[in-house]
Every structure is written in C-alpha cells, then in structure tokens.
Design a protein around this motif. Structure first.
Motif, mmCIF file in Angstrom:
data_model
loop_
_atom_site.group_PDB
_atom_site.id
_atom_site.type_symbol
_atom_site.label_atom_id
_atom_site.label_comp_id
_atom_site.label_asym_id
_atom_site.label_seq_id
_atom_site.Cartn_x
_atom_site.Cartn_y
_atom_site.Cartn_z
ATOM 1 N N LEU A 285 0.812 -1.208 0.000
ATOM 2 C CA LEU A 285 0.000 0.000 0.000
ATOM 3 C C LEU A 285 0.847 1.262 0.000
ATOM 4 N N THR A 286 1.991 1.244 0.675
ATOM 5 C CA THR A 286 2.857 2.416 0.618
ATOM 6 C C THR A 286 3.427 2.581 -0.784
ATOM 7 N N GLY A 287 3.685 1.460 -1.477
ATOM 8 C CA GLY A 287 4.138 1.549 -2.861
ATOM 9 C C GLY A 287 3.078 2.145 -3.765
ATOM 10 N N LEU A 288 1.817 1.742 -3.574
ATOM 11 C CA LEU A 288 0.731 2.308 -4.367
ATOM 12 C C LEU A 288 0.528 3.791 -4.047
ATOM 13 N N ALA A 289 0.679 4.146 -2.770
ATOM 14 C CA ALA A 289 0.528 5.554 -2.388
ATOM 15 C C ALA A 289 1.599 6.420 -3.042
ATOM 16 N N ARG A 290 2.789 5.870 -3.193
ATOM 17 C CA ARG A 290 3.871 6.632 -3.828
ATOM 18 C C ARG A 290 3.498 7.002 -5.257
ATOM 19 N N ARG A 291 2.772 6.105 -5.935
ATOM 20 C CA ARG A 291 2.385 6.380 -7.319
ATOM 21 C C ARG A 291 1.192 7.334 -7.414
ATOM 22 N N THR A 292 0.307 7.289 -6.423
ATOM 23 C CA THR A 292 -0.924 8.070 -6.490
ATOM 24 C C THR A 292 -0.805 9.427 -5.803
ATOM 25 N N ALA A 293 -0.101 9.484 -4.678
ATOM 26 C CA ALA A 293 0.065 10.724 -3.908
ATOM 27 C C ALA A 293 1.536 10.852 -3.520
ATOM 28 N N PRO A 294 2.418 11.123 -4.468
ATOM 29 C CA PRO A 294 3.865 11.054 -4.222
ATOM 30 C C PRO A 294 4.378 12.038 -3.180
ATOM 31 N N ARG A 295 3.652 13.109 -2.914
ATOM 32 C CA ARG A 295 4.151 14.096 -1.956
ATOM 33 C C ARG A 295 3.953 13.662 -0.500
ATOM 34 N N VAL A 296 3.139 12.638 -0.266
ATOM 35 C CA VAL A 296 2.818 12.216 1.095
ATOM 36 C C VAL A 296 3.924 11.307 1.628
ATOM 37 N N SER A 297 4.345 11.526 2.875
ATOM 38 C CA SER A 297 5.336 10.657 3.515
ATOM 39 C C SER A 297 4.736 9.283 3.746
ATOM 40 N N ARG A 298 5.605 8.276 3.800
ATOM 41 C CA ARG A 298 5.125 6.899 3.924
ATOM 42 C C ARG A 298 5.989 6.113 4.914
ATOM 43 N N LEU A 299 5.331 5.237 5.664
ATOM 44 C CA LEU A 299 6.011 4.352 6.606
ATOM 45 C C LEU A 299 5.294 3.015 6.587
ATOM 46 N N ALA A 300 6.038 1.936 6.449
ATOM 47 C CA ALA A 300 5.461 0.584 6.512
ATOM 48 C C ALA A 300 5.968 -0.101 7.778
ATOM 49 N N VAL A 301 5.045 -0.670 8.543
ATOM 50 C CA VAL A 301 5.402 -1.375 9.772
ATOM 51 C C VAL A 301 4.912 -2.810 9.663
ATOM 52 N N ALA A 302 5.836 -3.710 9.349
ATOM 53 C CA ALA A 302 5.525 -5.135 9.255
ATOM 54 C C ALA A 302 6.263 -5.947 10.309
ATOM 55 N N GLU A 303 7.347 -5.403 10.843
ATOM 56 C CA GLU A 303 8.163 -6.087 11.842
ATOM 57 C C GLU A 303 8.517 -5.107 12.959
ATOM 58 N N PRO A 304 8.861 -5.599 14.151
ATOM 59 C CA PRO A 304 9.136 -4.696 15.280
ATOM 60 C C PRO A 304 10.232 -3.673 14.997
ATOM 61 N N GLY A 305 11.244 -4.048 14.237
ATOM 62 C CA GLY A 305 12.327 -3.119 13.940
ATOM 63 C C GLY A 305 11.907 -1.928 13.107
ATOM 64 N N GLN A 306 10.701 -1.979 12.529
ATOM 65 C CA GLN A 306 10.208 -0.858 11.723
ATOM 66 C C GLN A 306 9.340 0.105 12.515
ATOM 67 N N LEU A 307 9.122 -0.184 13.798
ATOM 68 C CA LEU A 307 8.362 0.734 14.632
ATOM 69 C C LEU A 307 9.141 2.029 14.825
#
Length: 319
Positions: A285-307
């Motif tokens: 979803l963050t990849g899709l957001a980059r294509r649709t709303a590129p100016r918006v910051s993005r963060l993906a949290v799938a594992e504890p180290g990404q918190l």
C-alpha cells in the motif's frame, strides 16, 4: 507544533506469508492472538506461526491471520507512536477495511474477529461453488482496463475490474476463461505486464453474490459505532463518519470493486493526510501511495524493527 496528519492503512488478503507472526510473538500485544482464538474458535496462533503457504492461501485462513496480525501490530504501533491512537483517517484494502474499522473505533476487536471469520468462510464457500481467478494488469489506465473487460462481457464473458489500485494498476477478476480473454485484450491495448494472482475465486465481482448474502447475517449481529476518525470506504472512496452506513458498505464491498487509488486521493487531498502508515505484512500500500500521492510521507510497519523510535523523555521533565 502539531504532528503529522496520519492515515493508517491496512493491507488485505495476499499480503500473508508463512511465519509472519513470529517477529511479534514475544510482544505484549500477542495476547490479542489468544483472544482471537477464543472468539473465533480457530487456531490463530498456529496460522501465524506454523502454517505453510498452502494452508495460508485458503481464503478463510488468510483473512483471519492477516487481520489479527494487523491488530497486534497496531497495538504495538500505538505504544511507540501515541498519535496513531487518533489518526486523521483510516482505510484498508479489501479485508484490510475491517482492521481500519477497528482502528477507528467503529467496531470492537471481538466483533472484528467475528466479522472477518464469517466473511472468510462465506467467501471460501462461494469460491468452491463458483471458481474464479484474478490477474494484476500494469500499464493501462482504469478507463482502458474497464474497456477491455467490457468488451469481453459484451461477448458473454464474466470478467470485471475488481481493484483500481493506482493510475496504472488494476486487477481483473472473473472466471478463468473470461480472464484469459481479457488478458489478451489488455495486451493488445498496451499493458506492460500482467501477473496472475494465485486465488481460487473471483473476488469483488458479482460472482461473489452468494458470499455477500451469507455474510449479511453476521453484519446484523454487530453494533457499529461512531469512530474517532473517518474511515474511507472501498466501494465509493468517500470518508464515512456515520456508523449506520457500514453494514451496507461492507456488504457491497464483497461484490464491488475496491477503489483504492481514489481512496488514497481522498485521504491525501480531501482529508489532508501528510503521512501514510501501512500496518501489516508487506509494503504494497505504501508503494501504491507513492504512485498516487507522491508528496505524502510513507512508513510501513511489518516487523518490530520498523516501529518508530520512542522519543526519550527530556531530563527534568514530567514523565
């Protein structure tokens, strides 16, 4: 200074993978897995820790496991980032819409588990009665892809555009023969790439009508509430605040297309969200957001180290 205007977004079926719960098994929020097992009567911990790819691919297993893991990650995210407890908006892709509803406080965790379990079972049975398939198409506009599907339907084929994910990515869904014909139409129209999705059903199409009808009973058992923030719905890409709209929206979602690109625009442009946080396995979803709303910051949290790191309390300040 005020913080970022967060949009919490949750992936759907297809994001799951074997062992996806292991990194979170020692977290304080793992108790939600035990609770989900009691509520659903299913071995949720087994799905998250030990299930192989074939077992996880089954619709009911994939949906329940993905939803519950997203709830675990959400709880841990809120411990690290308190602003995530009151986001500006939430949204989820297909199954992820249920996590978005819980995150916004529209339904409680237990009711979320019950709805996801009932939805997964209804869709699994519909797949057995009416097998289907899906395929991602890259390089065509939504209008071009819909034209390809419409041309096949005019010739008797049963194929529809099930997901409108980005300005140049959509998903076809229908019976295998019609999807195959539509793939050929899409290639002639200039598609740059077409990838089969390993599912056994035509999700988000009229072929899922038996699932929608079976699921209605579960929707009637749930008390929907006004949430802490709007939830942007799949079926119309609008921000909904009224609790009583959701039973109809969720029933329609089973057979209707996911308008994800429009939902991203709603969050970015209408609700002025300036950071998208993807909560769950993967980073689709963050990849899709980059294509649709590129100016918006993005963060993906799938594992504890990404918190996000918890800021240290300055010396001399009140805890």
């Amino acid at each position: 200074m005020s913080g970022p205007r967060l949009a919490l977004v949750f992936p759907g079926q297809g994001a799951q993978h074997p062992g996806m719960g292991r990194p979170w098994a020692d977290s304080p929020s793992w108790r939600l897995v035990e609770r989900a097992g009691l509520v659903s009567g299913r071995d949720v911990a087994g799905l998250l820790l030990r299930a192989d790819e074939e077992r996880l691919r089954r619709t009911d297993n994939a949906q329940l496991a993905t939803f519950v893991l997203e709830m675990v990650i959400l709880r841990e995210l809120r411990r690290a980032l308190p602003a995530a407890a009151r986001p500006t908006a939430t949204a989820g892709h297909s199954l992820g819409e249920y996590a978005a509803l819980v995150a916004a406080g529209v339904v409680g965790f237990d009711d979320g588990v019950r709805l996801v379990a009932a939805r997964g079972e209804a869709m699994r049975r519909a797949c057995e009665e009416q097998p289907g398939t899906m395929a991602v198409v890259l390089g065509l506009t939504p209008e071009e892809l819909e034209q390809a599907a419409a041309s096949v339907r005019e010739d008797g084929g049963r194929v529809w555009v099930a997901n409108l994910n980005s300005p140049a990515q959509g998903v076809l869904s229908g019976d295998a023969e019609a999807v195959g014909r539509c793939r050929a139409e899409a290639e002639r129209a200039g598609a740059s790439r077409i990838v089969s999705i390993p599912v056994g059903g035509a999700f988000h199409t009229p072929l899922m009508r038996p699932a929608a009808e079976a699921f209605t009973a579960a929707l009637r058992q749930v008390a929907f509430r006004a949430g802490v923030c709007p939830v942007v719905a799949n079926v119309d890409a609008r921000a909904h605040r009224a609790a009583d709209a959701w039973p109809d929206l969720l029933e329609r979602q089973v057979t209707g297309p996911v308008r994800w690109a429009d939902a991203v625009r709603t969050m970015a442009d209408d609700l002025h969200c300036d950071m998208f946080v993807e909560v769950g396995p993967g980073r689709t979803l963050t990849g899709l957001a980059r294509r649709t709303a590129p100016r918006v910051s993005r963060l993906a949290v799938a594992e504890p180290g990404q918190l996000p790191a918890v800021p240290a309390t300055p010396a001399g300040s009140a805890a």
